[in-house]
Write an enzyme that holds these catalytic residues in place. Structure first.
Site, PDB file in Angstrom:
ATOM      1  N   LYS A   1       2.711  -4.811   5.818  1.00 30.41           N
ATOM      2  CA  LYS A   1       3.092  -4.716   4.403  1.00 30.41           C
ATOM      3  C   LYS A   1       4.567  -4.339   4.271  1.00 30.41           C
ATOM      4  CE  LYS A   1      -1.025  -5.167   2.410  1.00 30.41           C
ATOM      5  NZ  LYS A   1      -1.331  -6.281   1.514  1.00 30.41           N
TER       6      LYS A   1
ATOM      7  N   SER B   1      -0.156   2.179  10.772  1.00 33.97           N
ATOM      8  CA  SER B   1      -0.972   1.206  11.512  1.00 33.97           C
ATOM      9  C   SER B   1      -0.248  -0.144  11.503  1.00 33.97           C
ATOM     10  CB  SER B   1      -2.351   1.027  10.851  1.00 33.97           C
ATOM     11  OG  SER B   1      -2.210   0.255   9.669  1.00 33.97           O
TER      12      SER B   1
ATOM     13  N   THR C   1       0.828  -1.205   0.000  1.00 34.46           N
ATOM     14  CA  THR C   1       0.000   0.000   0.000  1.00 34.46           C
ATOM     15  C   THR C   1       0.868   1.263   0.000  1.00 34.46           C
ATOM     16  OG1 THR C   1      -0.305   0.818   2.248  1.00 34.46           O
ATOM     17  CG2 THR C   1      -1.358  -1.253   1.725  1.00 34.46           C
TER      18      THR C   1
ATOM     19  N   TYR D   1      -1.451  -2.804  10.398  1.00 36.08           N
ATOM     20  CA  TYR D   1      -1.695  -3.371   9.063  1.00 36.08           C
ATOM     21  C   TYR D   1      -0.638  -2.868   8.069  1.00 36.08           C
ATOM     22  CZ  TYR D   1      -3.367  -2.856   4.288  1.00 36.08           C
ATOM     23  OH  TYR D   1      -3.428  -2.824   2.924  1.00 36.08           O
ATOM     24  N   HIS D   2      -0.448  -1.533   8.025  1.00 36.88           N
ATOM     25  CA  HIS D   2       0.535  -1.001   7.074  1.00 36.88           C
ATOM     26  C   HIS D   2       1.934  -1.533   7.395  1.00 36.88           C
ATOM     27  CE1 HIS D   2      -2.767   1.989   6.504  1.00 36.88           C
ATOM     28  NE2 HIS D   2      -2.407   1.831   5.251  1.00 36.88           N
TER      29      HIS D   2
HETATM   30  N1  LIG Z   1      -8.867  -2.334  -1.696  1.00 36.17           N
HETATM   31  C1  LIG Z   1      -8.003  -1.346  -1.530  1.00 36.17           C
HETATM   32  O1  LIG Z   1      -8.370  -0.167  -1.551  1.00 36.17           O
HETATM   33  C2  LIG Z   1      -6.541  -1.660  -1.326  1.00 36.17           C
HETATM   34  C3  LIG Z   1      -5.628  -0.590  -1.303  1.00 36.17           C
HETATM   35  C4  LIG Z   1      -4.269  -0.878  -1.137  1.00 36.17           C
HETATM   36  C5  LIG Z   1      -3.845  -2.185  -0.983  1.00 36.17           C
HETATM   37  N2  LIG Z   1      -4.763  -3.204  -0.999  1.00 36.17           N
HETATM   38  C6  LIG Z   1      -4.286  -4.575  -0.823  1.00 36.17           C
HETATM   39  O2  LIG Z   1      -4.780  -5.373  -1.873  1.00 36.17           O
HETATM   40  C7  LIG Z   1      -5.082  -6.681  -1.408  1.00 36.17           C
HETATM   41  C8  LIG Z   1      -6.538  -7.028  -1.758  1.00 36.17           C
HETATM   42  O3  LIG Z   1      -7.383  -6.053  -1.155  1.00 36.17           O
HETATM   43  P1  LIG Z   1      -8.956  -6.249  -1.159  1.00 36.17           P
HETATM   44  O4  LIG Z   1      -9.557  -4.915  -0.920  1.00 36.17           O
HETATM   45  O5  LIG Z   1      -9.360  -7.052  -2.328  1.00 36.17           O
HETATM   46  O6  LIG Z   1      -9.140  -7.107   0.179  1.00 36.17           O
HETATM   47  P2  LIG Z   1     -10.196  -8.268   0.460  1.00 36.17           P
HETATM   48  O7  LIG Z   1     -10.202  -8.472   1.935  1.00 36.17           O
HETATM   49  O8  LIG Z   1     -11.478  -7.990  -0.202  1.00 36.17           O
HETATM   50  O9  LIG Z   1      -9.512  -9.522  -0.256  1.00 36.17           O
HETATM   51  C9  LIG Z   1      -8.491 -10.284   0.337  1.00 36.17           C
HETATM   52  C10 LIG Z   1      -8.895 -11.745   0.232  1.00 36.17           C
HETATM   53  O10 LIG Z   1      -7.827 -12.548   0.743  1.00 36.17           O
HETATM   54  C11 LIG Z   1      -8.354 -13.581   1.531  1.00 36.17           C
HETATM   55  N3  LIG Z   1      -7.320 -13.954   2.521  1.00 36.17           N
HETATM   56  C12 LIG Z   1      -6.804 -13.207   3.511  1.00 36.17           C
HETATM   57  N4  LIG Z   1      -5.892 -13.898   4.212  1.00 36.17           N
HETATM   58  C13 LIG Z   1      -5.809 -15.116   3.617  1.00 36.17           C
HETATM   59  C14 LIG Z   1      -5.043 -16.282   3.889  1.00 36.17           C
HETATM   60  N5  LIG Z   1      -4.205 -16.351   4.929  1.00 36.17           N
HETATM   61  N6  LIG Z   1      -5.194 -17.370   3.083  1.00 36.17           N
HETATM   62  C15 LIG Z   1      -6.068 -17.336   2.032  1.00 36.17           C
HETATM   63  N7  LIG Z   1      -6.837 -16.262   1.741  1.00 36.17           N
HETATM   64  C16 LIG Z   1      -6.707 -15.156   2.543  1.00 36.17           C
HETATM   65  C17 LIG Z   1      -9.607 -12.980   2.165  1.00 36.17           C
HETATM   66  O11 LIG Z   1     -10.551 -13.977   2.546  1.00 36.17           O
HETATM   67  C18 LIG Z   1     -10.136 -12.073   1.060  1.00 36.17           C
HETATM   68  O12 LIG Z   1     -11.097 -12.713   0.260  1.00 36.17           O
HETATM   69  C19 LIG Z   1      -4.800  -6.687   0.088  1.00 36.17           C
HETATM   70  O13 LIG Z   1      -3.523  -7.227   0.316  1.00 36.17           O
HETATM   71  C20 LIG Z   1      -4.825  -5.222   0.451  1.00 36.17           C
HETATM   72  O14 LIG Z   1      -4.009  -4.949   1.563  1.00 36.17           O
HETATM   73  C21 LIG Z   1      -6.099  -2.959  -1.166  1.00 36.17           C
END
Ligand SMILES: NC(=O)c1ccc[n+]([C@@H]2O[C@H](COP(=O)([O-])OP(=O)(O)OC[C@H]3O[C@@H](n4cnc5c(N)ncnc54)[C@H](O)[C@@H]3O)[C@@H](O)[C@H]2O)c1
Length: 384
Positions: A185, A179, A144, A181-182
């Site tokens: 990453k 955070s 991120t 979370y961040h």
């Molecule tokens: N959506 C955003 O705005 C955004 C912005 C920046 C970064 N990201 C990053 O992009 C990625 C996807 O984001 P998103 O919004 O689709 O999130 P999301 O939570 O909708 O999707 C993540 C998926 O991964 C699965 N998951 C998590 N841990 C797991 C594990 N240990 N084993 C198997 N499956 C697992 C979850 O069940 C979920 O379906 C994440 O890593 C997030 O940090 C998202």
């Protein structure tokens, strides 16, 4: 190509899976549904209802004569991920499978520990599995933009050339995330850079801003059955989704603190285009490549004003209200992140504009009855 989408049930994972499948790549989606479990834990529901992953895949495959495959399992189970890589030997692994919420990670000790354990150890299991089974695969990892924090210097793409006491070096950009979370990453990025350097893996780390939008050409083919999730709660919701749902229900748009905080963001379609660009232009062996993935950045106040002025066009009387910032972050700061790499590789950004806001507001209006106003105000505080 054979493409593994880890986190394929998620907001980004599902539309990415359809995108690559439509272009005749072999797609395998992996998920353990932890996101759904966290939704249940908080009692939050997305705005729209979505068929199960299994049903969506069936409908997609049948209607498009495709063959997306599903594997249900947890990246924390190292045998599970090792077996998948051994069996499939993917060309590209898109890794979305992490706990993606900063407020969740800041809500208590257990959730902070879970976030870091899930994200860091899951990623580490993946790196070991790649080394053993498919060391030439290209790992595309979602990080991120929030990893960098808000430094008082320009934010370069992952690396920084420094001169210190007359000597020069290239170092990973110093990060000051906001955070647990961040931070997870940042730890992931360090582990990946190490394995590129020492084991010769190849990786693209996408330091992405927040994503908005619920529409891609693949989803539009059958929105009801193929849609992705729309969250506006404090765990999974993003600021724009909260503003859209607040505007539609005549609730003031709630801006945290002074609202001068700047955020980088991009359209869902651009996220997928960026992942595609990375996949089609793989890094060299041993290369840890970082792209900053966003197309616009604005202050929270600007975002609120944009939504307010667009909502007036459809007769909504939207107000803006500043509330105490639940986060510990700088509210007045310099911000100049660079994002030239993806553009130089061919990304044609979709710029955030009034039409996009109106399209989102109209979509949200269709689900107005399902909006739960109790989701709007933050309960998780960074400093308790
Ligand atoms: N959506 C955003 O705005 C955004 C912005 C920046 C970064 N990201 C990053 O992009 C990625 C996807 O984001 P998103 O919004 O689709 O999130 P999301 O939570 O909708 O999707 C993540 C998926 O991964 C699965 N998951 C998590 N841990 C797991 C594990 N240990 N084993 C198997 N499956 C697992 C979850 O069940 C979920 O379906 C994440 O890593 C997030 O940090 C998202």
């Amino acid at each position: 190509m054979k493409i593994l989408i880890l986190g394929g049930d998620g907001y980004l994972g599902w539309p990415t899976a359809m995108f690559f499948s439509k272009r005749n790549h072999q797609v395998i989606v992996v998920d353990n549904f932890i996101k759904k479990k966290i939704e249940l834990e908080f009692g939050f529901k997305p705005l729209n209802s979505q068929p199960s992953l299994q049903d969506r895949v069936k409908i997609w495959n049948k209607n498009n004569n495709k063959s997306i495959k599903i594997r249900i399992g947890d990246l924390l189970n190292h045998r599970f991920i090792k077996d998948i890589l051994k069996e499939t030997k993917p060309d590209v692994i898109v890794h979305y499978a992490e706990q993606p919420s900063a407020p969740y990670s800041m809500s208590n000790r257990e959730r902070a520990v879970f976030t870091q354990y899930n994200n860091v150890i899951g990623n580490l299991n993946l790196l070991f599995a790649i080394k053993k089974n498919c060391p030439n695969s290209h790992l595309i990892k979602l990080g991120t933009l929030g990893e960098y924090g808000t430094p008082n210097i320009d934010i370069e793409e992952g690396w920084l050339n420094i001169t210190h006491k007359g000597r020069r070096d290239k170092v990973l950009f110093p990060k000051k995330p906001g955070s647990f979370y961040h931070l997870s990453k940042v730890h992931d990025s360090s582990n990946i850079e190490f394995t590129c350097r020492v084991w010769g893996l190849r990786c693209t780390d996408l330091n992405q801003g927040f994503v908005y939008g619920t529409s891609t050409p693949e989803m539009s083919m059958d929105f009801e059955n193929l849609c992705t999730s729309f969250h506006y709660d404090e765990v999974f919701g993003t600021i724009l989704n909260r503003f859209f749902t607040q505007a539609v229900t005549n609730h003031p748009l709630t801006v945290y603190g002074k609202g001068n905080q700047k955020r980088g963001f991009l359209n869902l379609i651009d996220t997928i285009n960026c992942v595609n660009i990375a996949a089609m232009n793989p890094p060299k062996k041993s290369e840890f490549r970082v792209f900053n993935q966003f197309t616009d950045f604005k202050t929270l106040n600007q975002l609120a004003k944009d939504v307010q002025s667009a909502s007036k066009k459809i007769g909504l009387k939207t107000k803006i209200k500043k509330i105490k910032n639940p986060r510990k972050e700088m509210e007045d700061h310099y911000y100049n992140p660079k994002n030239t790499s993806l553009i130089s590789l061919g990304l044609k950004p979709i710029r955030f504009n009034e039409k996009i806001i109106l399209d989102n507001l109209k979509l949200v209006q269709k689900f107005k009855k399902r909006i739960n106003k109790n989701y709007f105000l933050p309960t998780v505080k960074w400093e308790k």
